[in-house]
Design an enzyme around this catalytic site. Structure first.
Site, PDB file in Angstrom:
ATOM      1  N   SER A   1       0.835  -1.189   0.000  1.00  0.00           N
ATOM      2  CA  SER A   1       0.000   0.000   0.000  1.00  0.00           C
ATOM      3  C   SER A   1       0.873   1.243   0.000  1.00  0.00           C
ATOM      4  O   SER A   1       2.091   1.156  -0.021  1.00  0.00           O
ATOM      5  CB  SER A   1      -0.895   0.003   1.236  1.00  0.00           C
ATOM      6  OG  SER A   1      -0.097   0.197   2.380  1.00  0.00           O
ATOM      7  N   LYS A   2       0.214   2.379   0.035  1.00  0.00           N
ATOM      8  CA  LYS A   2       0.926   3.647  -0.037  1.00  0.00           C
ATOM      9  C   LYS A   2       2.078   3.749   0.956  1.00  0.00           C
ATOM     10  O   LYS A   2       3.123   4.284   0.660  1.00  0.00           O
ATOM     11  CB  LYS A   2      -0.037   4.816   0.200  1.00  0.00           C
ATOM     12  CG  LYS A   2      -0.757   5.272  -1.032  1.00  0.00           C
ATOM     13  CD  LYS A   2      -2.234   5.459  -0.779  1.00  0.00           C
ATOM     14  CE  LYS A   2      -2.920   4.094  -0.750  1.00  0.00           C
ATOM     15  NZ  LYS A   2      -4.320   4.080  -0.488  1.00  0.00           N
ATOM     16  N   ARG A   3       1.850   3.204   2.137  1.00  0.00           N
ATOM     17  CA  ARG A   3       2.903   3.397   3.135  1.00  0.00           C
ATOM     18  C   ARG A   3       4.148   2.574   2.833  1.00  0.00           C
ATOM     19  O   ARG A   3       5.169   2.702   3.490  1.00  0.00           O
ATOM     20  CB  ARG A   3       2.345   3.144   4.535  1.00  0.00           C
ATOM     21  CG  ARG A   3       2.342   1.764   5.045  1.00  0.00           C
ATOM     22  CD  ARG A   3       1.417   1.640   6.239  1.00  0.00           C
ATOM     23  NE  ARG A   3       0.536   0.506   6.047  1.00  0.00           N
ATOM     24  CZ  ARG A   3       0.889  -0.733   6.330  1.00  0.00           C
ATOM     25  NH1 ARG A   3       2.075  -0.981   6.815  1.00  0.00           N
ATOM     26  NH2 ARG A   3       0.075  -1.730   6.115  1.00  0.00           N
ATOM     27  N   HIS A   4       4.079   1.731   1.815  1.00  0.00           N
ATOM     28  CA  HIS A   4       5.283   1.017   1.399  1.00  0.00           C
ATOM     29  C   HIS A   4       6.034   1.786   0.318  1.00  0.00           C
ATOM     30  O   HIS A   4       6.918   1.248  -0.335  1.00  0.00           O
ATOM     31  CB  HIS A   4       4.932  -0.371   0.871  1.00  0.00           C
ATOM     32  CG  HIS A   4       4.358  -1.271   1.905  1.00  0.00           C
ATOM     33  ND1 HIS A   4       3.059  -1.696   1.894  1.00  0.00           N
ATOM     34  CD2 HIS A   4       4.913  -1.813   3.014  1.00  0.00           C
ATOM     35  CE1 HIS A   4       2.849  -2.470   2.942  1.00  0.00           C
ATOM     36  NE2 HIS A   4       3.953  -2.545   3.637  1.00  0.00           N
ATOM     37  N   GLY A   5       5.636   3.038   0.123  1.00  0.00           N
ATOM     38  CA  GLY A   5       6.313   3.810  -0.906  1.00  0.00           C
ATOM     39  C   GLY A   5       5.567   3.708  -2.214  1.00  0.00           C
ATOM     40  O   GLY A   5       4.350   3.657  -2.226  1.00  0.00           O
TER      41      GLY A   5
END
Length: 497
Positions: free
Chosen positions: A260-264
Site C-alpha cells: 500500500s501507499k505506506r510502502h512507498g
RNA sequence: GGCGCUAUCGUCUAGGGGUUAGGACGGAAGAUUCUCAAUCUUCAAACACGGGUUCGAUUCCCGUUAGCGCUACCA
C-alpha cells in the site's frame, strides 16, 4: 491454436479457438503494482496462446471513479508495454445491459427485491458483530411475495435487488492455481445485484460482462477467491458456461502486509520516475508469483516471457515485493540495452533534471559512446542525469565523499595542474598515451600512480566511482581533461590553484 | 468472530517418501589495484510446530500456530 506448446495444459470451456482474457481495473486509483502484475499475467497468457486481451474499466462506482484515474491506468499499461486487443470498455456505459440481466434474474426467480433500509441493515450488522454472530443479511424480504414486491415498487418504494442464494448445498469451482475451492451456500449471503439507484454492483456487472465478452479465463487477484462462489452462482443462474478461474496470489510489502501507499511507490508510474526501465519492471513483476520451468535464467525479455508463461507456474502463496531485486533487474536491463535504445530514455532524464548535454563533439555518436562506457555501472536511468552528470555537462559539482577520500590532500592540486600541462603539450591523446604520461609523471615525482589516478578521477567526474580513468579522459577529450585537472582545487571546494 | 487460502534460506523460488534440500537477489569474506555500483572466487543462510501414516517424512493426512483474503447499496 496450432502453436500451443504441448508443455502447457490448455482448456477452454467456452470452446473459442483461443483464450479471451481481460484486465478489469477499477479507476479509483492509479495502476498499482498488484494491478500491473494481474494485467501482465493476462497479457502474457493472451500472447502465449494467441488470444485476446480485453481491457474493461469497472467504473460502476461513480463516486470513487475518476477520468484522471482511467488515464493513469492507461498510461501505466502503455508504459509497461501491455497492449490490449479490445476496449477499453466502460461499465458505466453498459448500465442497461446489467439492468436487463437483473430483470431476467428476477423473472427466473433468482433475485428478489429488498426494501430494508440501509441504516437498518447497518444497525443489525453492528449488533450481530457485537454479539459475535455472522453479520449476514437474514433474508427478511425474500419472504415477500413477488406480486406484493412488484406493487410496492410500482408505488415508488425504493429497493435493492438481491440474489437468492440457495439455502443448502455448496458452490465451488476448479481454480487453475488453487485447485478445487468449495464454499457452503449457508456462508453466502443474499448479495445485492442492483443498488437502490438502479446501478449494478460488482458481482452483477462482472459476470454479465464476462459472459457477454466471452471471457474464457478469469485471471485476477486471490482477493477474489471468496467472491467467486457468488459469481459462479450468477453464471449458473444465467445458464452461462463457467470460465476457467485462475487466482493469483497477492503482492505484499516488506512487512508482509498488503502493498500500500505506506510502502512507498504504489503507482507503477512512480517506478518510471525512479528510472526503472519498463522491461526490467515487467520481468521482475512476472517472477513475483510465477516461475518458469526449472533452470531458466531469470532475466527474460518479452519473447521469452511469452513463450514460457503458463498458469501452471503460478504459485499459491503471497509474494513480498523486493525492491533490491527490482534494482538488480534494472541494472541488468540497462547494461544489456544497446546505447541507441537507452539514449531516448536518458534524454528524458536529462530533461527532467534540467541538464542540457554538451557532447564533446556535439554528436549523438559521442553520446552513445559515453553511454556505452557508463551503462555497466548504472543502477537507474537517473544515474545518467545525476552521478554521471559530469560526463555530459561542465556544470557539475563533486561528491563530498569522493573528495574526502581521494582529493583531500592539498598538495595534489599543483601536481594535477602540472599533469594537465603535460597533457596540454602532448600531441597525442589516447588511452595509452594518457596513461603513459600519468605514470611517468608519478614516477618522476615519486608518487603512487594510483593516488594520482584516483585524484584525477574525482577532478574529472566529481565521483569516486567511474570507468577506467584513461577511457574517461579520452571520452571527455583533451580540452576538458586539461581544464578540469587544472581547476580540481575549486571543484574540491578550495580556492583555485 | 465466521468462512476461505497459504506456509522451504532475510526475499523470490526449485524440489519432493530416502537429496550434501538446488538457483537467483540481498549479505559476508577474498581476489583484482585505477575507484566500484564492474568482474571473478568463496562462505553463511531454510523445510513453522505437534501428532499420525510409513522401514523412512521437509514431502502424504490431521491438528496447532502464524500470515493473508473475504465477510458493503466498494470493486
Amino acid at each position: 491454436m496450432a502453436n500451443i506448446p504441448a508443455t502447457h495444459s490448455y482448456q477452454n470451456p467456452l470452446g473459442t479457438l483461443a483464450p479471451r482474457v481481460r484486465f478489469a481495473p477499477s479507476p479509483t486509483g492509479y495502476l498499482h503494482v498488484g494491478g500491473a502484475r494481474t494485467a501482465l499475467f493476462n497479457w502474457l497468457y493472451a500472447r502465449h496462446f494467441g488470444g485476446k486481451l480485453v481491457l474493461r474499466i469497472e467504473d460502476t462506482d461513480a463516486q470513487r471513479s475518476t477520468e484522471e484515474m482511467v488515464e493513469g491506468i492507461l498510461q501505466g499499461m502503455r508504459w509497461l508495454g501491455l497492449d490490449w486487443d479490445e476496449g477499453p470498455y466502460f461499465q458505466s456505459k453498459r448500465l442497461e445491459m446489467y439492468q436487463d440481466a437483473a430483470a431476467r434474474l428476477l423473472q427466473t426467480g433468482h433475485a428478489y427485491y429488498c426494501f430494508c433500509a440501509k441504516e437498518e441493515l447497518e444497525k443489525r450488522r453492528a449488533i450481530a458483530t457485537a454479539e459475535g454472530r455472522a453479520p449476514k443479511y437474514e433474508g427478511t424480504c425474500r419472504k415477500i411475495p413477488q406480486e406484493e414486491a412488484a406493487r410496492r415498487r410500482a408505488a415508488g418504494e425504493t429497493a435493492v435487488l438481491r440474489f437468492a442464494v440457495p439455502q443448502s448445498g455448496s458452490t465451488g469451482f476448479d481454480d487453475a492455481v488453487f485447485g478445487r475451492v468449495e464454499f457452503s451456500n449457508s456462508e453466502l449471503e443474499d448479495f445485492v445485484l442492483l443498488r437502490s439507484d438502479g446501478g449494478p454492483t460488482y458481482h452483477l456487472s462482472v459476470v454479465t460482462d464476462d459472459v457477454d465478452m466471452k471471457i474464457s479465463h478469469v485471471v485476477r487477484g486471490a482477493d477474489h477467491i471468496s467472491n467467486t462462489p457468488k459469481q459462479v452462482l450468477l453464471y449458473q443462474a444465467m445458464s452461462a458456461p463457467l470460465p476457467v478461474f485462475a487466482h493469483v496470489p497477492l503482492i505484499l510489502g516488506p512487512d508482509k502486509t498488503r502493498l500500500s501507499k505506506r510502502h512507498g511507490a504504489t503507482s507503477v508510474m512512480a517506478y518510471r520516475e525512479e528510472g526503472i526501465v519498463p522491461e526490467g519492471f515487467r520481468n521482475f513483476l512476472a517472477l513475483l508469483g510465477w516461475t518458469p520451468a526449472e533452470g531458466t535464467p531469470e532475466v527474460m525479455g518479452d519473447a521469452e516471457l511469452i513463450r514460457l508463461f503458463g498458469l501452471e507456474g503460478i504459485s499459491r502463496s503471497n509474494a513480498v515485493f523486493d525492491r533490491a531485486k527490482l534494482d538488480w533487474f534494472n541494472t541488468e536491463y540497462i547494461r544489456n540495452y544497446p546505447a541507441e535504445k537507452l539514449l531516448p530514455l536518458i534524454k528524458e532524464e536529462w530533461e527532467k533534471a534540467g541538464l542540457k548535454p554538451q557532447a564533446a563533439d556535439h554528436s549523438d555518436d559521442w553520446l552513445l559512446a559515453a553511454i556505452n562506457l557508463l551503462k555497466t555501472r548504472a543502477r537507474s536511468l537517473k544515474d545518467f542525469a545525476h552521478s554521471f552528470r559530469a560526463y555530459f555537462t561542465d556544470d557539475f559539482s563533486a561528491d563530498p565523499a569522493a573528495v574526502a577520500k581521494f582529493l583531500k590532500d592539498e598538495t595534489l592540486f599543483p601536481q594535477l595542474a602540472e599533469l594537465a600541462e603535460l597533457y596540454a603539450l602532448s600531441p597525442e591523446f589516447t588511452e595509452a598515451s594518457a596513461e603513459k604520461i600519468l605514470r611517468d609523471f608519478a614516477a618522476g615525482k615519486n608518487l603512487k600512480a594510483g593516488t594520482l589516478i584516483n585524484a584525477s578521477r574525482v577532478a574529472l567526474t566529481g565521483q569516486g566511482v567511474a570507468p577506467s580513468l584513461f577511457a574517461v579522459m579520452v571520452l571527455l577529450g583533451k580540452t576538458r581533461t586539461v581544464d578540469r585537472l587544472k581547476t580540481a582545487g575549486s571543484l574540491a571546494g578550495r580556492a583555485p590553484a
